[in-house]
Design an enzyme around this catalytic site. Structure first.
Site, PDB file in Angstrom:
ATOM      1  N   LYS A  87       0.841  -1.231  -0.078  1.00 45.06           N
ATOM      2  CA  LYS A  87       0.042   0.079   0.089  1.00 45.06           C
ATOM      3  C   LYS A  87       0.989   1.231   0.057  1.00 45.06           C
ATOM      4  O   LYS A  87       2.164   1.105   0.363  1.00 45.06           O
ATOM      5  CB  LYS A  87      -0.878   0.023   1.253  1.00 45.06           C
TER       6      LYS A  87
ATOM      7  N   TYR B 273      15.145  30.218   8.563  1.00 45.99           N
ATOM      8  CA  TYR B 273      14.238  30.676   8.872  1.00 45.99           C
ATOM      9  C   TYR B 273      13.911  30.796  10.438  1.00 45.99           C
ATOM     10  O   TYR B 273      14.324  29.774  11.272  1.00 45.99           O
ATOM     11  CB  TYR B 273      12.917  29.952   8.318  1.00 45.99           C
TER      12      TYR B 273
HETATM   13  C1  LIG Z   1      -0.464  -1.568   6.711  1.00 47.03           C
HETATM   14  C2  LIG Z   1      -1.040  -3.011   7.105  1.00 47.03           C
HETATM   15  C3  LIG Z   1      -0.256  -4.133   7.502  1.00 47.03           C
HETATM   16  C4  LIG Z   1       1.191  -3.827   7.412  1.00 47.03           C
HETATM   17  O1  LIG Z   1       1.654  -3.593   8.654  1.00 47.03           O
HETATM   18  P1  LIG Z   1       3.220  -3.398   9.010  1.00 47.03           P
HETATM   19  O2  LIG Z   1       3.162  -2.840  10.373  1.00 47.03           O
HETATM   20  O3  LIG Z   1       3.593  -2.254   7.970  1.00 47.03           O
HETATM   21  O4  LIG Z   1       3.811  -4.710   8.808  1.00 47.03           O
HETATM   22  C5  LIG Z   1      -0.727  -5.368   7.542  1.00 47.03           C
HETATM   23  N1  LIG Z   1      -2.022  -5.237   7.593  1.00 47.03           N
HETATM   24  C6  LIG Z   1      -3.181  -4.474   7.430  1.00 47.03           C
HETATM   25  C7  LIG Z   1      -4.558  -4.523   7.566  1.00 47.03           C
HETATM   26  C8  LIG Z   1      -2.603  -3.282   7.049  1.00 47.03           C
HETATM   27  O5  LIG Z   1      -3.406  -2.229   6.994  1.00 47.03           O
END
Ligand SMILES: *Cc1c(COP(=O)(O)O)cnc(C)c1O
Length: 354
Positions: free
Chosen positions: A34, A251
């Site tokens: 993702k 800044y």
């Molecule tokens: C993002 C996600 C993962 C992966 O989690 P990590 O901590 O990056 O390993 C697994 N399951 C679901 C449902 C997620 O949304």
């Protein structure tokens, strides 16, 4: 060309997948890609992780792109379908979907004849984000099992505290009471649970962050578990300033030199995804040596302390995070997590593959 570049190391991605398999040898691996593969580039990461048994992401269009590029393994939509109108696309491309609410369960009654849609039935075991209440679940399961257009059903939940002291036992206990816990295939574990809780591995594990070489634990570093960073964000010094005692930098003039200092201006800023909240003292590597940032991060630049590094100058190589500079430590200094820094890499950053 602006010297800022993110190098993606495909060999590191493959290596990290092998570490997942070493920890969960009996589970299949649903690689979580993702958020543009946590900033690493969806198609690039999928190609490097092509030995995974499946991929998980959110956007239907990206799932279709993977299919069209020839990936044949299981592809799971982690938030499910957002509108029943998307279901024909899922069927056409053989995509699996998370089902996390009763509206989605009901929508599957209208699947066309001959359909076989694989679903991951997600239960809210305590995180209170997505998932059916344990009290709704038996009814949902029955309804899906009666629905001849539903193919395989995998039981799923997500852990809220796998990376910290509270752990997972309290959520597993709730899952174990559900009908089908022992008979259905199940998927529970994210990266932290893969590394710390073998009892959660089940049929499918769902690694995300560890595939990219970053630790899921707030105080950890990927290297502790043998992981290798898959992204190195690097740039160069593009200017050097000599500060006299009392001179201010950047800044807000928030940093003031107490003595004579040499400052390197680095071509990387918050519009590239570097955290604006990183304070003076955030680790950065210049010409192979660790030093610290100075003053406020601006949109396109930040400053590094070269006072003790007389040989460093314009053109010196700077590593913002990745090899030699754990993204976990940069994140920690900025009050965030590696997940955020990696996935917020800005589109304007040039990506090269190694
Ligand atoms: C993002 C996600 C993962 C992966 O989690 P990590 O901590 O990056 O390993 C697994 N399951 C679901 C449902 C997620 O949304």
């Amino acid at each position: 060309m602006r010297p800022l570049v993110a190098t993606i190391d495909s060999a590191a991605l493959k290596h990290n997948l092998a570490i997942v398999r070493r920890h969960a040898p009996r589970s299949r691996v649903l690689a979580v890609i993702k958020a543009n593969a946590y900033g690493h580039g969806l198609m690039r990461a999928a190609a490097a992780l092509s030995e995974a048994d499946g991929f998980a992401l959110l956007e239907l269009e990206d799932a279709v792109r993977l299919r069209e590029a020839g990936f044949r393994q299981r592809i799971v939509l982690l938030e499910g379908f957002f509108d029943p109108g998307e279901l024909p696309v899922l069927l056409k491309h053989g995509l699996a979907t998370v089902v996390h609410n009763m509206e989605q369960v009901a929508a599957l009654d209208a699947l066309p004849d001959g359909a076989k849609l694989d679903v991951l039935l997600k239960v809210n075991s305590g995180m209170n984000r997505l998932g059916l209440a344990p009290s709704e679940y038996p009814h949902a399961l029955e309804r899906l099992q009666r629905n001849t257009r539903v193919g395989g059903i995998t039981l799923m939940t997500h852990f809220a505290n796998a990376d910290e002291a509270r752990g997972v036992a309290w959520q597993i206990e709730r899952m174990q009471r559900l009908p089908g816990y022992d008979s259905l295939p199940r998927t529970l574990a994210n990266s932290a649970a893969i590394l710390r809780y073998p009892e959660t591995h089940g049929d499918w594990v769902r690694p995300g962050i560890m595939l990219y070489g970053c630790s899921p634990f707030p105080e950890g570093a990927g290297g502790d578990d043998g992981l290798k960073p898959a992204m190195t964000l690097e740039s160069s010094i593009i200017a050097v300033q000599e500060l006299k005692p009392g001179d201010a930098l950047g800044y807000g003039s928030s940093f003031r030199a107490e003595r004579g200092m040499r400052v390197g201006v680095v071509a990387c800023g918050y519009a590239d995804g570097y955290p604006r909240h990183a304070p003076t003292g955030t680790p950065v590597m210049v010409a192979g040596r660790m030093t610290r940032t100075l003053g406020r991060v601006s949109m396109d630049m930040l400053c590094a302390d070269l006072t003790a590094m007389q040989k460093a100058g314009v053109g010196s190589r700077v590593i913002l995070w990745g090899e030699g500079v754990p993204v976990e430590r940069v994140a920690e200094a900025a009050g965030t997590v590696g997940y955020q820094l990696l996935s917020a890499l800005a589109p304007r950053v040039r990506i090269v593959e190694r």
